[in-house]
Design an enzyme around this catalytic site. Structure first.
Site, PDB file in Angstrom:
ATOM      1  N   CYS A  16      55.304 -56.537  69.283  1.00  0.00           N
ATOM      2  CA  CYS A  16      54.759 -57.775  69.855  1.00  0.00           C
ATOM      3  C   CYS A  16      54.126 -57.488  71.210  1.00  0.00           C
ATOM      4  CB  CYS A  16      55.861 -58.825  70.034  1.00  0.00           C
ATOM      5  SG  CYS A  16      56.628 -59.374  68.490  1.00  0.00           S
ATOM      6  N   GLU A  24      37.103 -58.715  43.320  1.00  0.00           N
ATOM      7  CA  GLU A  24      37.947 -57.889  44.195  1.00  0.00           C
ATOM      8  C   GLU A  24      37.647 -56.420  43.911  1.00  0.00           C
ATOM      9  OE1 GLU A  24      40.414 -55.842  46.396  1.00  0.00           O
ATOM     10  OE2 GLU A  24      40.192 -58.007  46.692  1.00  0.00           O
ATOM     11  N   CYS A  84      63.070 -62.047  72.345  1.00  0.00           N
ATOM     12  CA  CYS A  84      63.630 -60.863  71.685  1.00  0.00           C
ATOM     13  C   CYS A  84      64.041 -59.836  72.732  1.00  0.00           C
ATOM     14  CB  CYS A  84      62.607 -60.253  70.732  1.00  0.00           C
ATOM     15  SG  CYS A  84      63.195 -58.775  69.877  1.00  0.00           S
ATOM     16  N   PHE A 116      36.351 -60.929  47.672  1.00  0.00           N
ATOM     17  CA  PHE A 116      37.488 -60.227  48.277  1.00  0.00           C
ATOM     18  C   PHE A 116      38.760 -60.998  47.933  1.00  0.00           C
ATOM     19  CE2 PHE A 116      33.733 -59.745  50.982  1.00  0.00           C
ATOM     20  CZ  PHE A 116      33.579 -58.371  51.033  1.00  0.00           C
ATOM     21  N   CYS A 126      40.072 -62.310  59.708  1.00  0.00           N
ATOM     22  CA  CYS A 126      41.140 -61.773  60.552  1.00  0.00           C
ATOM     23  C   CYS A 126      40.561 -61.032  61.754  1.00  0.00           C
ATOM     24  CB  CYS A 126      42.052 -60.847  59.741  1.00  0.00           C
ATOM     25  SG  CYS A 126      41.205 -59.420  59.033  1.00  0.00           S
ATOM     26  N   CYS A 173      65.500 -58.366  66.159  1.00  0.00           N
ATOM     27  CA  CYS A 173      64.096 -58.779  66.004  1.00  0.00           C
ATOM     28  C   CYS A 173      63.983 -60.270  65.688  1.00  0.00           C
ATOM     29  CB  CYS A 173      63.447 -57.965  64.897  1.00  0.00           C
ATOM     30  SG  CYS A 173      61.715 -58.406  64.580  1.00  0.00           S
TER      31      CYS A 173
END
Length: 412
Positions: A67, A288, A58, A268, A362, A141
């Site tokens: 990034c 949730e 990019c 979740f 994550c 991008c």
């Protein structure tokens, strides 16, 4: 200038030299020169480049803050992300089997938040420049799906309509089969004329939905997302996996981890990313904390055919984690907590000992903390599947399968 040897990459993707000094956009094994400013090297020059250094795909990479790792080969980035998870587990003395990383292709991100502001000549929209509040236009991008990229002119129109030159809009764009789902934050207060102007814009441009500071202004057609065979209309701004490939990889790993479980509890659960695909073979109870997402999940199940029963519950699992007696009849637990992990809930799972736990994370650090709790209770960490759907970033996601010892399985 002083030379520095880059020893490794830090968790945020910066090279680290002895000191420690952090050197952005450098790679392990490189020799560089730079000027220390606190613990950061500036004015960096590469003296001896790594064999893994590549030309960034990019043209905006050096200036854009979107990034961090486009200067590294695909193999180096993959190894880096695997090593981040391994080192986090090593800190707790945990070893397991790592499957080959699954990496989403370029130009596949289906959601982005653009900064949009008015200028003397009109407006501009893009991402913030690296380490700055300056808005940088990003017409080339390589990260975003072209459908999302097509919203840049729309974000500019919204800035002209709904903000002053002193402020910038945050324009979140999500691609859906029905069209773009756009949610705007930090705009001017909605009055009659602005509301009408935005509604006309939604219709004229064929947007699926337009939301302004949390209020739905116009819906031309529901911005559905497919989870398995179910169609769900997420509430504005609701969490979604970043790429279709990443979502499919995570769902596949969770399905494999759960196996033939008849009764599954999805914690979740969001809008049903895992609950609804799992309902093709298992009864699911989905929990949730966000009532709007719970309602969207329930509606998606009710409008589908051929799925097994899915029940829903709105509950803050940080304040009110499920207790062991509430998990006594469950064959498998799926949990996908935010970055903070699920410390309190995992402690109760360790007491209840359901036969299988599929943990989607994550954040390798909080995952490893929670994994240590489960392993200490007797669980086996069978395997980890790392998924890189935030390509060229330092972000890492994974699915892990934990199984209880045989004695715990036989108690059923």
């Amino acid at each position: 200038m002083t030379e520095y040897k880059i020893l490794r990459l830090g968790h945020l993707g910066d090279g680290i030299a002895a000191g420690p000094f952090f050197a952005p956009m450098t790679l392990p094994g490189e020799t560089v020169t730079g000027t220390p400013e606190g613990q950061t090297l500036t004015d960096i020059r590469i003296v001896t480049p790594s064999a893994d250094r590549v030309t960034a795909p990019c043209r905006h990479f050096k200036a854009c803050g979107g990034c961090q790792l486009q200067h590294g080969s695909d193999g180096l980035v993959a190894d880096f992300k695997l090593d981040v998870v391994k080192s986090s587990l090593d800190a707790h003395g945990i070893e397991t089997v790592f499957r080959p990383i699954q990496t989403s292709p370029a130009q596949s991100r289906r959601r982005a938040t653009f900064a949009a502001k008015r200028t003397k000549k009109g407006a501009m929209a893009g991402f913030h420049a690296r380490g700055s509040d300056t808005v940088l236009e990003i017409p080339g991008c390589q990260l975003l799906d072209p459908t999302v990229m097509s919203a840049l002119p729309i974000a500019e129109k919204l800035a002209v309509m709904g903000t002053s030159r002193k402020a910038a809009l945050a324009v979140t764009v999500t691609a859906s089969p029905a069209g773009l789902d756009i949610s705007v934050q930090n705009g001017k207060s909605l009055d009659g004329p602005l509301r009408q102007e935005l509604a006309i814009l939604c219709d004229t441009l064929g947007l699926a939905r337009l939301t302004w500071d949390g209020e739905v202004v116009a819906v031309r057609t529901p911005p559905i997302q497919r989870f398995g065979t179910a169609k769900v209309t997420p509430p504005p701004g609701a969490f979604l996996q970043a790429t279709p490939h990443g979502e499919a990889s995570l769902v596949e790993a969770v399905n494999e981890a759960v196996g033939e479980a008849r009764h599954v509890m999805d914690l979740f659960a969001g809008c049903g990313t895992f609950s609804l695909p799992l309902a093709q073979k298992s009864e699911v109870h989905a929990i949730e904390g966000d009532a709007a997402m719970t309602a969207a999940l329930d509606q998606g199940w009710r409008m589908s055919k051929g799925l097994k029963p899915v029940t829903t519950e709105t509950r803050d699992l940080f304040r009110r984690p499920l207790l062991p007696d509430e998990m006594s009849k469950i064959d498998a637990v799926v949990l996908d907590p935010p970055r903070a992990g699920a410390e309190a809930q995992v402690a109760e799972i360790a007491k209840a000992m359901p036969p299988v736990v599929a943990y989607v994370s994550c954040n390798p650090v909080t995952f490893s903390r929670d994994a240590a709790t489960l392993v200490s209770a007797g669980y086996s960490l069978d395997w980890i599947q790392v998924v890189d759907q935030f390509r060229w970033s330092s972000h890492v996601e994974l699915v892990a399968r934990f199984t209880a010892p045989e004695v715990a399985r036989k108690r059923r």
